[in-house]
Design a protein around this motif. Structure first.
Motif, PDB file in Angstrom:
ATOM      1  N   GLY A 214      27.064-107.569 -31.344  1.00 36.32           N
ATOM      2  CA  GLY A 214      25.378-106.501 -30.001  1.00 36.32           C
ATOM      3  C   GLY A 214      25.711-106.207 -31.139  1.00 36.32           C
ATOM      4  O   GLY A 214      25.391-105.167 -32.298  1.00 36.32           O
ATOM      5  N   ASP A 215      23.748-106.252 -30.815  1.00 33.54           N
ATOM      6  CA  ASP A 215      22.871-104.938 -31.508  1.00 33.54           C
ATOM      7  C   ASP A 215      21.467-103.834 -31.020  1.00 33.54           C
ATOM      8  O   ASP A 215      21.837-102.991 -31.212  1.00 33.54           O
ATOM      9  N   TYR A 216      21.777-104.178 -29.345  1.00 36.41           N
ATOM     10  CA  TYR A 216      21.034-103.607 -28.561  1.00 36.41           C
ATOM     11  C   TYR A 216      21.575-103.639 -27.580  1.00 36.41           C
ATOM     12  O   TYR A 216      22.555-103.301 -26.832  1.00 36.41           O
ATOM     13  N   ASN A 234      22.565-103.295 -38.498  1.00 35.32           N
ATOM     14  CA  ASN A 234      20.756-103.075 -38.225  1.00 35.32           C
ATOM     15  C   ASN A 234      20.545-102.534 -36.622  1.00 35.32           C
ATOM     16  O   ASN A 234      19.871-102.675 -35.420  1.00 35.32           O
ATOM     17  N   ALA A 235      21.835-102.273 -36.069  1.00 33.24           N
ATOM     18  CA  ALA A 235      21.897-101.863 -34.583  1.00 33.24           C
ATOM     19  C   ALA A 235      21.709-101.083 -34.113  1.00 33.24           C
ATOM     20  O   ALA A 235      21.484 -99.965 -35.182  1.00 33.24           O
ATOM     21  N   VAL A 239      24.538 -98.565 -29.250  1.00 29.06           N
ATOM     22  CA  VAL A 239      25.498 -99.640 -29.993  1.00 29.06           C
ATOM     23  C   VAL A 239      26.737 -99.305 -31.057  1.00 29.06           C
ATOM     24  O   VAL A 239      28.086 -99.930 -30.698  1.00 29.06           O
ATOM     25  N   LYS A 240      26.295 -98.842 -31.576  1.00 28.38           N
ATOM     26  CA  LYS A 240      27.656 -97.370 -32.651  1.00 28.38           C
ATOM     27  C   LYS A 240      28.084 -97.163 -32.354  1.00 28.38           C
ATOM     28  O   LYS A 240      29.344 -97.298 -32.993  1.00 28.38           O
ATOM     29  N   TYR A 245      33.554-101.559 -33.875  1.00 31.81           N
ATOM     30  CA  TYR A 245      33.905-101.712 -35.450  1.00 31.81           C
ATOM     31  C   TYR A 245      32.608-102.109 -36.190  1.00 31.81           C
ATOM     32  O   TYR A 245      31.298-102.337 -35.061  1.00 31.81           O
ATOM     33  N   GLU A 246      32.338-102.216 -36.996  1.00 37.16           N
ATOM     34  CA  GLU A 246      30.840-102.317 -37.605  1.00 37.16           C
ATOM     35  C   GLU A 246      30.510-103.612 -38.371  1.00 37.16           C
ATOM     36  O   GLU A 246      31.731-103.357 -39.856  1.00 37.16           O
TER      37      GLU A 246
END
Length: 263
Positions: A214-216, A234-235, A239-240, A245-246
């Motif tokens: 996911g990002d948002y 680009n999240a 979300v981060k 994980y990323e």
């Protein structure tokens, strides 16, 4: 990171699986064929309407499960598995509140068709990307369709101009900033996490067996359901913080990069 037990892959669409041109890569479709051979189920989970998601994933539409409208609608092979509409008596109250926000354009999202008012006509070119099935009304108060989501668009910033004006409604509804220009209003139980939890239970999948991207902010609840949750590069910062994980950005094939590791 041991992905050997994964039985299900779930990904958001805009800002995640789709690149900045709103495209799904050919690379993903090749990967999906390999996932299918390993009996790994694919789920598309988006704030988009059902038909808009299916258009992006046309080659595999009969092989996937779709969580649409932020979790208010779940469909597999054209069969409705879950529908969570907004309470009818709230619709007019919400339209009253949204009408007071300068520069805001509200859309009433039925299960299979979105409803715009005449004031949004100048934005239809942009909005068609997300709502391929729609009708234009002179007055949204005249819409009688069952509404699963109210999406509100602002051409500058949804987080700055719309969210502060509707934040007070969070005791009644699920209020989500779902993109730079969008705030979504759903039934309190209609979110991606609620829908995904139902899907996981139905398919007998645990937190160790599901991969989520996911990002948002409308992805937060579903990311929390997985021990293998990935934020895009680009999240949104929220979300981060939640994801374990990323991965790379949506324009750098971040989803595909991890799925290739899975395979």
């Amino acid at each position: 990171m041991d992905l050997s037990k994964i039985k299900m892959v779930v990904t958001d669409m805009d800002g995640t699986l789709l690149n900045s041109k709103h495209e799904v890569s050919n690379r993903f479709f090749e990967i999906h064929d390999a996932l299918k051979k390993k009996d790994i189920k694919f789920v598309a989970a988006s704030g988009r309407q059902y038909h808009s998601i299916i258009e992006k994933l046309e080659p595999i539409k009969n092989e996937i499960l779709v969580i649409a409208e932020n979790g208010a609608l779940v469909i597999e092979k054209e069969q409705e598995l879950l529908v969570t509409p907004i309470q009818q008596d709230l619709k007019d109250e919400l339209l009253d509140a949204l009408g007071k926000i300068e520069g805001a354009h509200a859309m009433l999202c039925g299960k299979y068709s979105a409803h715009f008012d005449g004031k949004s006509a100048e934005f239809l070119g942009q909005l068609k990307e997300y709502y391929s099935n729609y009708k234009v009304y002179e007055n949204l108060y005249d819409v009688t369709d069952e509404i699963v989501k109210i999406a509100v668009y602002h051409n500058k910033s949804a987080e700055t101009y719309i969210y502060p004006a509707v934040k007070s409604l969070e005791h009644l509804l699920k209020v989500k900033v779902s993109g730079p220009n969008w705030v979504d209003l759903n039934h309190a139980d209609a979110h991606k996490g609620y829908a995904l939890e139902k899907v996981m239970r139905q398919h007998g999948v645990s937190s160790d067996e599901i991969l989520v991207f996911g990002d948002y902010n409308n992805d937060l609840e579903m990311l929390q359901l997985s021990n293998f949750s990935f934020a895009m590069a680009n999240a949104h910062p929220n979300v981060k913080k939640v994801a374990k994980y990323e991965t790379l950005s949506n324009n750098d094939f971040g989803v595909e990069h991890i799925l290739e590791k899975l395979l």
